[in-house]
Structure formats: structure tokens, C-alpha cells
Design a protein around this motif. Structure first.
Motif, mmCIF file in Angstrom:
data_model
loop_
_atom_site.group_PDB
_atom_site.id
_atom_site.type_symbol
_atom_site.label_atom_id
_atom_site.label_comp_id
_atom_site.label_asym_id
_atom_site.label_seq_id
_atom_site.Cartn_x
_atom_site.Cartn_y
_atom_site.Cartn_z
ATOM 1 N N ILE A 93 -26.754 23.542 -34.457
ATOM 2 C CA ILE A 93 -25.413 23.045 -34.156
ATOM 3 C C ILE A 93 -25.103 23.343 -32.699
ATOM 4 O O ILE A 93 -25.460 24.384 -32.192
ATOM 5 C CB ILE A 93 -24.383 23.810 -35.029
ATOM 6 C CG1 ILE A 93 -24.562 23.475 -36.511
ATOM 7 C CG2 ILE A 93 -22.963 23.616 -34.545
ATOM 8 C CD1 ILE A 93 -23.770 22.299 -36.987
ATOM 9 N N SER A 95 -21.577 23.111 -30.465
ATOM 10 C CA SER A 95 -20.189 22.694 -30.361
ATOM 11 C C SER A 95 -19.360 23.780 -29.695
ATOM 12 O O SER A 95 -19.523 24.961 -29.988
ATOM 13 C CB SER A 95 -19.637 22.390 -31.752
ATOM 14 O OG SER A 95 -18.241 22.229 -31.692
ATOM 15 N N VAL A 98 -17.526 25.855 -32.257
ATOM 16 C CA VAL A 98 -18.245 26.656 -33.253
ATOM 17 C C VAL A 98 -18.881 27.845 -32.533
ATOM 18 O O VAL A 98 -19.587 27.662 -31.544
ATOM 19 C CB VAL A 98 -19.348 25.831 -33.960
ATOM 20 C CG1 VAL A 98 -20.093 26.704 -34.961
ATOM 21 C CG2 VAL A 98 -18.755 24.621 -34.672
ATOM 22 N N ASP A 142 -14.759 27.009 -36.352
ATOM 23 C CA ASP A 142 -15.714 27.452 -37.378
ATOM 24 C C ASP A 142 -16.689 28.459 -36.782
ATOM 25 O O ASP A 142 -16.910 28.492 -35.580
ATOM 26 C CB ASP A 142 -16.522 26.270 -37.919
ATOM 27 C CG ASP A 142 -15.658 25.316 -38.730
ATOM 28 O OD1 ASP A 142 -15.080 24.404 -38.125
ATOM 29 O OD2 ASP A 142 -15.550 25.510 -39.954
ATOM 30 N N TYR A 163 -18.025 28.802 -46.918
ATOM 31 C CA TYR A 163 -17.853 27.520 -47.607
ATOM 32 C C TYR A 163 -19.161 26.752 -47.692
ATOM 33 O O TYR A 163 -19.285 25.791 -48.435
ATOM 34 C CB TYR A 163 -16.740 26.674 -46.979
ATOM 35 C CG TYR A 163 -16.990 26.182 -45.565
ATOM 36 C CD1 TYR A 163 -17.829 25.091 -45.317
ATOM 37 C CD2 TYR A 163 -16.362 26.784 -44.491
ATOM 38 C CE1 TYR A 163 -18.039 24.639 -44.037
ATOM 39 C CE2 TYR A 163 -16.568 26.335 -43.198
ATOM 40 C CZ TYR A 163 -17.416 25.259 -42.968
ATOM 41 O OH TYR A 163 -17.626 24.810 -41.698
ATOM 42 N N ASP A 164 -20.183 27.197 -46.922
ATOM 43 C CA ASP A 164 -21.477 26.520 -46.985
ATOM 44 C C ASP A 164 -22.516 27.360 -46.240
ATOM 45 O O ASP A 164 -22.165 28.386 -45.637
ATOM 46 C CB ASP A 164 -21.372 25.128 -46.331
ATOM 47 C CG ASP A 164 -22.383 24.141 -46.917
ATOM 48 O OD1 ASP A 164 -23.365 24.592 -47.537
ATOM 49 O OD2 ASP A 164 -22.184 22.927 -46.745
ATOM 50 N N MET A 181 -21.514 29.618 -43.218
ATOM 51 C CA MET A 181 -20.490 28.914 -42.445
ATOM 52 C C MET A 181 -19.110 29.319 -42.936
ATOM 53 O O MET A 181 -18.836 29.322 -44.136
ATOM 54 C CB MET A 181 -20.659 27.400 -42.606
ATOM 55 C CG MET A 181 -22.037 26.925 -42.148
ATOM 56 S SD MET A 181 -22.297 25.174 -42.532
ATOM 57 C CE MET A 181 -21.401 24.418 -41.182
ATOM 58 N N GLU B 174 -26.990 15.751 -39.046
ATOM 59 C CA GLU B 174 -26.070 15.077 -38.131
ATOM 60 C C GLU B 174 -26.320 13.569 -38.122
ATOM 61 O O GLU B 174 -25.377 12.768 -38.164
ATOM 62 C CB GLU B 174 -26.213 15.661 -36.715
ATOM 63 C CG GLU B 174 -25.560 17.037 -36.560
ATOM 64 C CD GLU B 174 -26.109 17.861 -35.406
ATOM 65 O OE1 GLU B 174 -25.614 18.982 -35.210
ATOM 66 O OE2 GLU B 174 -27.032 17.404 -34.712
ATOM 67 N N ILE B 196 -22.044 18.276 -50.207
ATOM 68 C CA ILE B 196 -21.640 19.377 -49.329
ATOM 69 C C ILE B 196 -20.133 19.275 -49.133
ATOM 70 O O ILE B 196 -19.537 18.242 -49.440
ATOM 71 C CB ILE B 196 -22.361 19.329 -47.949
ATOM 72 C CG1 ILE B 196 -22.162 17.954 -47.283
ATOM 73 C CG2 ILE B 196 -23.853 19.620 -48.116
ATOM 74 C CD1 ILE B 196 -22.800 17.828 -45.914
ATOM 75 N N SER B 197 -19.521 20.355 -48.628
ATOM 76 C CA SER B 197 -18.064 20.325 -48.486
ATOM 77 C C SER B 197 -17.665 19.423 -47.320
ATOM 78 O O SER B 197 -18.457 19.179 -46.412
ATOM 79 C CB SER B 197 -17.536 21.742 -48.263
ATOM 80 O OG SER B 197 -17.810 22.158 -46.943
ATOM 81 N N ARG B 199 -15.706 20.126 -45.086
ATOM 82 C CA ARG B 199 -15.674 20.967 -43.887
ATOM 83 C C ARG B 199 -17.057 20.992 -43.217
ATOM 84 O O ARG B 199 -17.172 20.953 -41.996
ATOM 85 C CB ARG B 199 -15.247 22.384 -44.277
ATOM 86 C CG ARG B 199 -15.111 23.314 -43.113
ATOM 87 C CD ARG B 199 -13.664 23.682 -42.865
ATOM 88 N NE ARG B 199 -13.490 24.147 -41.499
ATOM 89 C CZ ARG B 199 -12.311 24.341 -40.937
ATOM 90 N NH1 ARG B 199 -11.204 24.109 -41.626
ATOM 91 N NH2 ARG B 199 -12.219 24.773 -39.712
ATOM 92 N N THR B 200 -18.108 21.071 -44.023
ATOM 93 C CA THR B 200 -19.465 21.044 -43.475
ATOM 94 C C THR B 200 -19.723 19.697 -42.803
ATOM 95 O O THR B 200 -20.304 19.631 -41.716
ATOM 96 C CB THR B 200 -20.506 21.284 -44.585
ATOM 97 O OG1 THR B 200 -20.155 22.477 -45.286
ATOM 98 C CG2 THR B 200 -21.902 21.429 -44.007
ATOM 99 N N VAL B 203 -18.065 19.819 -39.437
ATOM 100 C CA VAL B 203 -18.770 20.634 -38.434
ATOM 101 C C VAL B 203 -19.969 19.876 -37.862
ATOM 102 O O VAL B 203 -20.170 19.824 -36.652
ATOM 103 C CB VAL B 203 -19.218 21.990 -39.036
ATOM 104 C CG1 VAL B 203 -20.232 22.673 -38.126
ATOM 105 C CG2 VAL B 203 -18.019 22.901 -39.238
ATOM 106 N N HIS B 204 -20.753 19.231 -38.734
ATOM 107 C CA HIS B 204 -21.919 18.478 -38.260
ATOM 108 C C HIS B 204 -21.487 17.276 -37.415
ATOM 109 O O HIS B 204 -22.123 16.922 -36.436
ATOM 110 C CB HIS B 204 -22.767 18.006 -39.443
ATOM 111 C CG HIS B 204 -23.549 19.110 -40.091
ATOM 112 N ND1 HIS B 204 -24.585 19.747 -39.458
ATOM 113 C CD2 HIS B 204 -23.421 19.705 -41.296
ATOM 114 C CE1 HIS B 204 -25.083 20.682 -40.257
ATOM 115 N NE2 HIS B 204 -24.387 20.688 -41.377
#
Lengths: 282, 233
Positions: A93, A95, A98, A142, A163-164, A181, B174, B196-197, B199-200, B203-204
């Protein structure tokens, strides 16, 4: 209570950081058996030289009992360069909103079970609240935390379940490492606070952190009689405060050694041992 | 060997100056500037929309050689409120002069760390009361972070050669998510499809957008298709 130590104020907190590196050596080297670099009983790696933010918990006795290290995911960080096995070959990731949390640990020797002030659960919550609030102020939404399954269970049980997870858990020393995460949000912070019963502001000011930490240490030998610093003493204190690498610090200490004739034995001990004690005078 | 279409990367690329001006207009700051350091020569390169008289004064007095909003802010991962420099003699030296040019010492710096360990700095100022500043800061911080990384990437990727070498490395997740967006699915749908949530997914998506240098998801989709990372829905 929490103090955030970053590249700007780290010169004030060299002793606290030193105790933190010792805690990390005990946890990640001894207990978890990760392949970490330990020298002189201190665990440090290349990312500590990149001026990360350390979220450090100091208990009422003045001991460092928990910590976490934060880095931006836009720049070099561990998921990209070290823990990439967790990502199964995928790029990390990236960002500005983040952050990555690594080296998250608490002192399981000094802390007990249960939910009181000196418990693993309380300090874990305190470090989490500190880092999430610090991240939120920075506009971060996040975080990705590299943790082990024990810490994962502690989080799940303390109103702070991830949450993940990114990628898949991978063996690392005696345990596995996973990338959890978590959102940096008011809701999550409220959940942790409710579970831990922490209502107060968890942050210490710089002066409060130094005073609290000094509580557990022997009385400072430095400058007991409060003589004003000489220009030379002042120079050395400044040099030590400004040093960013161990090499620079050692060079200054060596210079103090070679100028033995100029200092009284007391001055020398004070200068070599506790430059922090002078920090407020320069 | 991948074929990289330079034209796809070149879609109305915003210049750093445009980004700096947009930060002031859209987020309500008086002045903004972006700076980065040439590590070899120690030169400071940057863009600022300060009045020309101040820029000249700043440069001719060599403030760029010691201004703590540049050198000290680089040491933080979080945005640095200039309130932290109140007791810093160097800061006061620069901003005593700035005051005479009508520039306030109330501001903050957003440091950006790049993939090669390089650092970029977005500075903004706003003349206002303490209470207003605290409230305001919280409100715009996320947008400032995005603007800072955008300005930094624009500078780092300028020049045709570096563009040619630069193909954003998007993860399978992504790409997958951007592909589903291109198919017309909502964030919630995508979460359900991929188990997946949401929220995930978010983020991606954010990470994918930033890697593509896009401000919005539609822009990211356009670029991803242009680069052949996903296919049109």
C-alpha cells in the motif's frame, strides 16, 4: 501515559529511547524469537534511523512499559522492504493517509493480567489510543500494524479488533507475523477508551515525560550544585544533543575523554553519563 | 517488457505551481509553498506563491540555508505546527522579517517521504486566531496530506525519462478493485463480491489512486486503462 518521540524532540529523550530499545530486545529477540539485530541488549534497525515516530508508554513508576513505531507508507517502510513476504509478492500500500505501525510491544514481565492500570491490556489500549489520536491529528485515516497472533487476540478482546488483514500471516521466529488493518477514527478510539476505562488525555508534555521517567532512576549526578555550565561543557552538551548517529555521539564522548585535564572528575562523570540533565540549560 | 504510453501519463498533468495555488484557493490558506532538497548539492528547489519581495528577501538573506520549517520539519512523519518552533531562534529570525512583509508565523509543514528516502515539504500559512486555527487545521489535514504527496510526486516524476521509467506498481487487489469500479460496481458491491470490508476496499482504492497520481477515482480508472493495467468495463 504516552509521549510521542519523533526526529524533532528525540535529543531530549535519549534515555527513554534507550530503555525502549532494551524492551524491544527482550520482546522481539528473547520472547518472540524474531531475527532482529540486537547489540548491547538493544534492538535497533535501519528504520529507527529514518526518524520514525515512537509512541512510548511510561508507567507511574517511570518505566517504559510499551511502545510502537510509526512510519509513512509513502516512503521506506517495513511492509515494502522487510515484511514483504506477508504480501505474497504483491506491492505494498502507498498512501499519505495510511501509516504503518511496527515493533508494537508491551512489557509482559512488568505488567500483569486483568484490566487494572498495570496490566498488559491497559498499556496496549493506552499505546493504541496514543497512536490513533496522533495519526488522526496528522490527517491519517488508516493504519497497518505488523503484529503477532497473541497481540491480535489482545486487540480483538479489547474493543479494538482489526477490520481486515493484508496478505497472509507468515512464520517469523517462534511465532507468525500478520498485517492488521485498523481505522484511525473517533469510533475506534471511543471503543478502546470504553473497554479500558481510560477517559483522560493520555499524552504527557515533554517536561512531564522527563519528570516521570526520572522518577525510577537514581538521583542525577549531573551538575548537582547547579554551577552554570562553562562554555566548553555547554559545547559538549550541544554536540551530544545534536548527534543523530551512535558514531557522532561516540566521537563527542571520546573528545571529552581526551580533554580529561580540563574537567574535574565530577564534571566528566556528569558529562559522560547524563547530558540530558543539562538539556534545559543549553 | 511493457509498452508504456507516455501520452497516457501526460493527461493534463498539473504543475506543482497549480497544486500550490489550489491549496490556497480551495483549502483557504494565505500562502503555500513546496520545497525539496537536492541531496547532492544541498540546493533547495521549490515553488511558492509568496509575494515576490519576500521571496527575494528570503533568498538574498540565505534563509533557505537554515529555515527550521524546512530542516526540522523533515525529521517528523506527521505535519509540524510551527507553534513547535516558538523558542527556535532561527525560526524567529526568519519570521520577524516575514512579519514586515505581511506574512504570518502561523503555519504548518506537511513532510512527505518518498520511496527513495527523499523528502518533500508542503508549507502553508493562515493569519487567524488560535481557536480558528485549531479547528481549521483538523478540518483540512487530510486534504493537505493528499496535496503534499501530489505536489511531491509531480516534482519527482517530471521529466520525460523518469516518466518513462515510472509505471505505478499496483497490487492485484488494487487492480481488481479498480476493474470492478470500471464495471460500474459500488464500493459496497465490491466489498461483497470480494468478501472484504468496504473499508478495505476504500484503503486499496486510495492507495491505487495515489500510485496513479489521480485525485479522483474516475481519473484513476482513466489512467489505469490508459496504462493497460485494467480493461474498459
Amino acid at each position: 501515559m504516552i509521549i510521542v518521540i519523533d526526529g524533532i524532540n528525540q535529543h531530549l529523550f535519549t534515555d527513554i529511547l534507550d530503555e525502549m530499545y532494551q524492551l524491544r530486545a527482550r520482546v522481539f529477540g528473547d520472547r518472540l524469537g524474531w531475527e532482529v539485530n540486537i547489540e548491547n541488549g538493544r534492538e535497533r534497525d535501519a528504520f529507527d534511523d529514518l526518524h520514525p515516530a515512537h509512541v512510548v508508554s511510561i508507567n507511574d513508576d517511570g518505566d517504559v512499559v510499551g511502545c510502537m513505531r510509526l512510519l509513512q507508507t509513502t516512503g521506506p517502510h517495513m511492509m515494502a522492504d522487510v515484511f514483504n513476504a506477508i504480501l505474497d509478492g504483491e506491492p505494498p500500500i502507498r498512501s499519505a493517509q495510511v501509516w504503518e505501525a511496527t515493533r508494537f510491544c508491551v512489557d509482559t514481565k512488568k505488567l500483569g493480567r486483568g484490566r487494572g492500570k498495570n496490566s498488559i491490556s491497559y498499556v496496549t489500549s493506552e499505546v493504541m489510543i496514543g497512536s490513533f489520536e496522533y495519526a488522526m491529528q496528522a490527517g491519517v485515516l488508516d493504519s497497518i500494524a505488523v503484529i503477532d497472533p497473541v497481540m491480535n487476540r489482545v486487540l480483538q478482546r479489547s474493543g479494538n479488533a482489526p477490520y481486515d488483514y493484508l496478505g497472509t500471516a507468515k512464520p517469523m521466529g517462534k511465532v507468525v507475523a500478520m498485517a492488521a488493518m485498523m481505522d484511525c477514527s473517533e469510533e475506534r478510539i471511543a471503543g478502546i477508551r470504553a473497554y479500558a476505562g481510560i477517559e483522560h488525555d493520555v499524552f504527557l508534555s515533554e517536561d512531564e515525560a522527563l519528570a516521570l521517567f526520572a522518577r525510577s532512576k537514581s538521583p542525577l549526578p549531573a551538575n548537582q550544585d547547579h554551577k552554570p555550565l562553562t562554555d566548553l561543557e555547554r559545547y559538549f552538551v550541544e554536540q551530544i544533543s545534536a548527534s543523530t548517529t551512535e558514531d557522532e555521539r561516540m566521537a563527542t564522548l571520546k573528545l571529552i575523554e581526551t580533554l580529561t585535564d580540563t574537567f574535574s572528575p565530577e564534571q566528566k562523570v556528569a558529562l559522560l553519563g547524563t547530558p540530558r540533565a543539562f538539556a534545559h540549560e543549553v | 517488457m511493457k509498452l508504456i504510453d507516455l501520452a497516457a501519463l501526460d493527461q493534463d498533468e498539473k504543475s506543482t505551481a497549480d497544486i500550490i495555488n489550489a491549496v490556497c484557493h480551495e483549502l483557504g490558506f494565505d500562502y503555500a509553498s513546496y520545497a525539496t532538497m537536492n541531496t547532492a548539492g544541498g540546493d533547495v528547489q521549490g515553488y511558492a506563491n509568496y509575494p515576490d519581495e519576500w521571496k527575494i528577501h528570503y533568498g538574498s538573506h540565505g534563509y533557505h540555508k537554515f529555515d527550521p520549517t524546512i530542516y526540522t520539519s523533515m525529521l517528523s512523519i506527521a505535519p509540524v505546527d510551527w507553534g513547535r518552533f516558538q523558542k527556535d531562534e532561527k525560526f524567529n529570525a526568519v519570521f520577524r522579517d516575514a512579519h514586515d512583509f505581511g506574512i504570518t508565523s502561523r503555519g504548518l509543514t506537511v513532510p512527505v517521504r518518498g520511496p527513495y528516502g527523499e523528502c518533500g515539504l508542503l508549507n502553508v500559512t493562515r493569519d487567524c486566531s488560535d481557536a480558528e486555527w485549531d479547528k481549521y487545521k483538523r478540518y483540512v489535514m487530510g486534504d493537505l496530506q493528499m496535496a503534499a504527496v501530489n505536489a511531491h510526486d509531480t516534482v519527482m516524476q517530471s521529466g520525460v525519462l523518469s516518466r518513462a521509467l515510472y509505471l505505478p506498481s499496483l497490487s492485484t487487489r488494487e487492480k481488481e478493485i479498480l476493474q470492478w469500479v470500471a464495471e460500474g460496481k459500488s464500493q459496497q458491491d465490491i466489498g461483497d463480491i470480494l468478501s472484504i470490508s468496504h473499508r478495505t476496499v476504500e484503503v486499496h482504492m486510495r492507495s491505487g489512486r495515489e500510485k496513479l497520481g489521480a485525485l479522483t477515482t474516475p481519473q484513476a480508472i482513466g489512467r489505469a486503462i490508459g496504462l493497460g493495467l485494467i480493461t474498459p468495463g
